[in-house]
Write a protein that holds these residues in place. Structure first.
Motif, PDB file in Angstrom:
ATOM      1  N   ILE A 170      17.273  25.957  28.309  1.00 30.47           N
ATOM      2  CA  ILE A 170      17.784  24.891  27.414  1.00 30.47           C
ATOM      3  C   ILE A 170      18.584  25.422  26.413  1.00 30.47           C
ATOM      4  O   ILE A 170      18.332  26.507  25.711  1.00 30.47           O
ATOM      5  N   GLU A 171      19.859  24.878  26.299  1.00 25.29           N
ATOM      6  CA  GLU A 171      21.045  25.355  25.422  1.00 25.29           C
ATOM      7  C   GLU A 171      21.105  24.281  24.553  1.00 25.29           C
ATOM      8  O   GLU A 171      21.088  23.016  24.694  1.00 25.29           O
ATOM      9  N   TYR A 172      21.281  24.641  23.041  1.00 28.28           N
ATOM     10  CA  TYR A 172      21.579  23.674  21.787  1.00 28.28           C
ATOM     11  C   TYR A 172      22.871  24.115  21.639  1.00 28.28           C
ATOM     12  O   TYR A 172      23.284  24.986  21.327  1.00 28.28           O
ATOM     13  N   SER A 173      23.482  22.741  21.179  1.00 23.87           N
ATOM     14  CA  SER A 173      24.815  22.711  20.672  1.00 23.87           C
ATOM     15  C   SER A 173      25.200  21.596  19.885  1.00 23.87           C
ATOM     16  O   SER A 173      24.064  20.654  19.638  1.00 23.87           O
ATOM     17  N   SER A 174      26.423  21.414  19.419  1.00 23.33           N
ATOM     18  CA  SER A 174      26.745  20.240  18.642  1.00 23.33           C
ATOM     19  C   SER A 174      26.522  19.130  19.601  1.00 23.33           C
ATOM     20  O   SER A 174      26.982  19.043  20.861  1.00 23.33           O
ATOM     21  N   PRO A 175      26.386  17.503  19.048  1.00 31.11           N
ATOM     22  CA  PRO A 175      26.033  16.442  19.955  1.00 31.11           C
ATOM     23  C   PRO A 175      27.259  15.812  20.349  1.00 31.11           C
ATOM     24  O   PRO A 175      27.399  14.637  20.145  1.00 31.11           O
ATOM     25  N   ASP A 176      28.236  16.583  20.890  1.00 34.17           N
ATOM     26  CA  ASP A 176      29.442  15.893  21.162  1.00 34.17           C
ATOM     27  C   ASP A 176      30.317  16.644  22.626  1.00 34.17           C
ATOM     28  O   ASP A 176      29.409  17.422  23.115  1.00 34.17           O
ATOM     29  N   GLN A 177      31.298  16.309  22.939  1.00 33.28           N
ATOM     30  CA  GLN A 177      31.976  16.731  24.180  1.00 33.28           C
ATOM     31  C   GLN A 177      31.997  18.282  24.015  1.00 33.28           C
ATOM     32  O   GLN A 177      31.710  18.875  25.010  1.00 33.28           O
ATOM     33  N   GLU A 178      32.479  18.757  23.015  1.00 35.93           N
ATOM     34  CA  GLU A 178      32.730  20.270  22.647  1.00 35.93           C
ATOM     35  C   GLU A 178      31.381  20.941  22.782  1.00 35.93           C
ATOM     36  O   GLU A 178      31.147  21.951  23.253  1.00 35.93           O
ATOM     37  N   GLY A 179      30.303  20.368  22.219  1.00 28.95           N
ATOM     38  CA  GLY A 179      29.144  20.871  22.168  1.00 28.95           C
ATOM     39  C   GLY A 179      28.273  20.996  23.654  1.00 28.95           C
ATOM     40  O   GLY A 179      27.980  22.102  24.185  1.00 28.95           O
ATOM     41  N   GLY A 180      28.930  19.813  24.527  1.00 27.74           N
ATOM     42  CA  GLY A 180      28.313  20.040  25.851  1.00 27.74           C
ATOM     43  C   GLY A 180      28.994  20.864  26.700  1.00 27.74           C
ATOM     44  O   GLY A 180      28.384  21.619  27.548  1.00 27.74           O
ATOM     45  N   LEU A 216      20.452  17.717  32.335  1.00 24.56           N
ATOM     46  CA  LEU A 216      20.129  16.801  31.792  1.00 24.56           C
ATOM     47  C   LEU A 216      20.530  16.863  30.194  1.00 24.56           C
ATOM     48  O   LEU A 216      20.372  17.719  29.622  1.00 24.56           O
ATOM     49  N   ALA A 217      21.596  15.937  29.632  1.00 25.07           N
ATOM     50  CA  ALA A 217      22.114  16.197  28.230  1.00 25.07           C
ATOM     51  C   ALA A 217      21.560  15.249  27.533  1.00 25.07           C
ATOM     52  O   ALA A 217      21.015  14.037  27.522  1.00 25.07           O
ATOM     53  N   TYR A 218      21.491  15.378  26.242  1.00 28.19           N
ATOM     54  CA  TYR A 218      21.268  14.828  25.039  1.00 28.19           C
ATOM     55  C   TYR A 218      21.706  13.480  24.647  1.00 28.19           C
ATOM     56  O   TYR A 218      21.134  12.444  24.313  1.00 28.19           O
ATOM     57  N   ASN A 219      23.046  13.652  25.118  1.00 33.57           N
ATOM     58  CA  ASN A 219      23.661  12.127  25.301  1.00 33.57           C
ATOM     59  C   ASN A 219      25.087  12.269  26.208  1.00 33.57           C
ATOM     60  O   ASN A 219      25.035  13.150  26.735  1.00 33.57           O
ATOM     61  N   ASP A 220      25.727  11.160  26.079  1.00 33.21           N
ATOM     62  CA  ASP A 220      26.722  10.836  26.982  1.00 33.21           C
ATOM     63  C   ASP A 220      27.972  11.963  26.968  1.00 33.21           C
ATOM     64  O   ASP A 220      28.741  12.336  27.642  1.00 33.21           O
ATOM     65  N   ALA A 221      28.227  11.977  25.550  1.00 39.66           N
ATOM     66  CA  ALA A 221      29.156  12.965  24.981  1.00 39.66           C
ATOM     67  C   ALA A 221      29.090  14.473  25.559  1.00 39.66           C
ATOM     68  O   ALA A 221      29.945  14.788  25.875  1.00 39.66           O
ATOM     69  N   MET A 222      27.905  14.862  25.326  1.00 42.63           N
ATOM     70  CA  MET A 222      27.392  16.136  25.836  1.00 42.63           C
ATOM     71  C   MET A 222      27.526  16.169  27.321  1.00 42.63           C
ATOM     72  O   MET A 222      28.158  17.223  27.963  1.00 42.63           O
ATOM     73  N   ALA A 223      27.066  15.414  27.989  1.00 48.15           N
ATOM     74  CA  ALA A 223      27.293  15.172  29.402  1.00 48.15           C
ATOM     75  C   ALA A 223      28.763  14.992  30.158  1.00 48.15           C
ATOM     76  O   ALA A 223      28.963  16.011  31.037  1.00 48.15           O
ATOM     77  N   ALA A 224      29.511  14.596  29.442  1.00 44.80           N
ATOM     78  CA  ALA A 224      31.031  14.503  29.670  1.00 44.80           C
ATOM     79  C   ALA A 224      31.344  15.757  29.544  1.00 44.80           C
ATOM     80  O   ALA A 224      32.254  16.315  30.373  1.00 44.80           O
ATOM     81  N   GLY A 225      31.058  16.502  28.406  1.00 47.00           N
ATOM     82  CA  GLY A 225      31.568  18.025  28.337  1.00 47.00           C
ATOM     83  C   GLY A 225      31.001  18.873  29.126  1.00 47.00           C
ATOM     84  O   GLY A 225      31.889  19.796  29.751  1.00 47.00           O
ATOM     85  N   ALA A 226      29.773  18.581  29.708  1.00 48.18           N
ATOM     86  CA  ALA A 226      29.201  19.540  30.845  1.00 48.18           C
ATOM     87  C   ALA A 226      29.848  19.236  32.041  1.00 48.18           C
ATOM     88  O   ALA A 226      30.222  20.195  32.740  1.00 48.18           O
ATOM     89  N   MET A 227      30.277  17.934  32.395  1.00 46.47           N
ATOM     90  CA  MET A 227      30.834  17.708  33.622  1.00 46.47           C
ATOM     91  C   MET A 227      32.311  18.465  33.781  1.00 46.47           C
ATOM     92  O   MET A 227      32.556  18.808  34.819  1.00 46.47           O
ATOM     93  N   ALA A 228      33.103  18.302  32.637  1.00 46.41           N
ATOM     94  CA  ALA A 228      34.396  18.888  32.472  1.00 46.41           C
ATOM     95  C   ALA A 228      34.247  20.296  32.670  1.00 46.41           C
ATOM     96  O   ALA A 228      35.202  21.079  33.433  1.00 46.41           O
TER      97      ALA A 228
END
Length: 334
Positions: free
Chosen positions: A214-224, A242-254
């Motif tokens: 489990i990794e914690y970061s800011s709730p945005d694409q950069e955080g993801g 499993l991402a906190y929100n869609d923005a983090m998920a988008a950052g994860a995929m990239a």
């Protein structure tokens, strides 16, 4: 600026007659009504919304406190409120709490200074007692995205534990055994509740999710992006994030793609919120739909009803549950 007295004088009628015309009241002939309206237009007379509210017994304004004026999530919240206010011919006073305790307090107090008696408040950092006190002061006070039992009939809230649980359950159903989580480090309840739901589903499946996954970061694409980089660098094996929100998920995929990891063939990704962004990710993002517009419309409707004199029903609860939106970023393991 023209006053109601100016209109009455020019039209040769009483102040009461002008007031009835302004408020669409009875006992005014059609010809008189049209003459008064024409003079109002010629003089540029604009009725005072607060005074009008005293006559109609309806709130002239609905105050809205949101956390962020730019975030897409809060734009949807505001739109849900606006749909209701437009139908009720009510104006919106919008203020930002910025997820800061003092700013949230100031935003609510500013609305009170404008004598707003109907408000939809998104507050994550003010303590329960302060919000309960506001609910006692303001007839149409509605809290959105938070549940306080003492004012449960004034709370419109999402079951975040159920949301996290359904995310993990769905991943397990598709054969994923090694789940990684990227969550928000922002100091509000939502991320903790979602992680709790994920862990609950893991326990039900006879599995555990170690803290190292489990990794914690800011709730945005950069955080993801950062959280996913940390997961990759740890060398741990995982088949889904499993991402906190869609923005983090988008950052994860990239980030996965930047590291040559195919999505979803090698690692699947799931988001939370179902914002417009989810449909434009590639692959399209599987996510949980957060019905924020529906919740906001319900909140605005309740705020106006309570402000107009309707008593909040005892024992009512307005809990919403997120639902899975299946797209392309999460697949079953072969």
């Amino acid at each position: 600026m023209a006053t109601i007295k100016d209109v009455a004088r020019a039209a040769g009628v009483s102040l009461a007659t002008v007031s009835r015309v302004v408020n669409d009241g009875p006992k005014v002939g059609d010809a008189t009504r049209e003459r008064v309206k024409k003079i109002m237009q010629e003089l540029g007379y604009r009725p005072n919304a607060t005074a009008r509210a005293l006559v109609t017994q309806k709130s002239a304004y609905l105050g809205v406190v949101i956390a962020d004026l730019q975030a897409p999530f809060f734009a949807l919240l505001a739109h849900g409120v606006e749909v209701v206010t437009r139908k009720n011919n009510v104006r919106i006073l919008l203020s930002a709490g910025s997820l800061e305790k003092d700013t949230e307090l100031q935003a609510i107090e500013t609305l009170l200074e404008h004598r707003v008696d109907a408000m939809v408040v998104h507050s994550k950092l003010l303590d329960d007692e302060t919000l309960i006190d506001f609910a006692r002061q303001v007839p149409g006070f509605i809290l959105i995205n938070r549940y306080i039992p003492q004012i449960g009939n004034r709370c419109i809230w999402l079951d975040n534990v159920a949301g996290g649980r359904s995310m993990a359950q769905y991943a397990y159903q598709l054969g994923h055994k090694n789940i990684a989580v990227i969550s928000s480090r922002i100091q509000i309840d939502d991320p903790h509740l979602r992680v709790a739901g994920i862990k609950q589903a893991a326990a039900e499946a006879g599995r555990t999710i170690p803290d190292s996954m489990i990794e914690y970061s800011s709730p945005d694409q950069e955080g993801g992006e950062l959280a996913t980089q940390n997961l990759i660098a740890s060398g741990q094996q995982f088949s889904v994030i499993l991402a906190y929100n869609d923005a983090m998920a988008a950052g994860a995929m990239a980030t996965l793609l930047d590291h040559g990891i195919k999505v979803p063939e090698e690692v699947s990704v799931m988001g939370y919120d179902d914002l417009e962004l989810a449909k434009f990710c590639r692959p399209k993002l599987t996510t949980l739909r957060y019905p924020i517009e529906m919740m906001a419309s319900k909140a605005a409707d309740l705020a106006l009803r309570y402000a107009s004199g309707e008593e909040p029903g005892e024992g009512l609860t307005f809990k919403y549950t997120p639902t899975i939106v299946k797209r392309d970023s999460l697949i079953a393991l072969k």
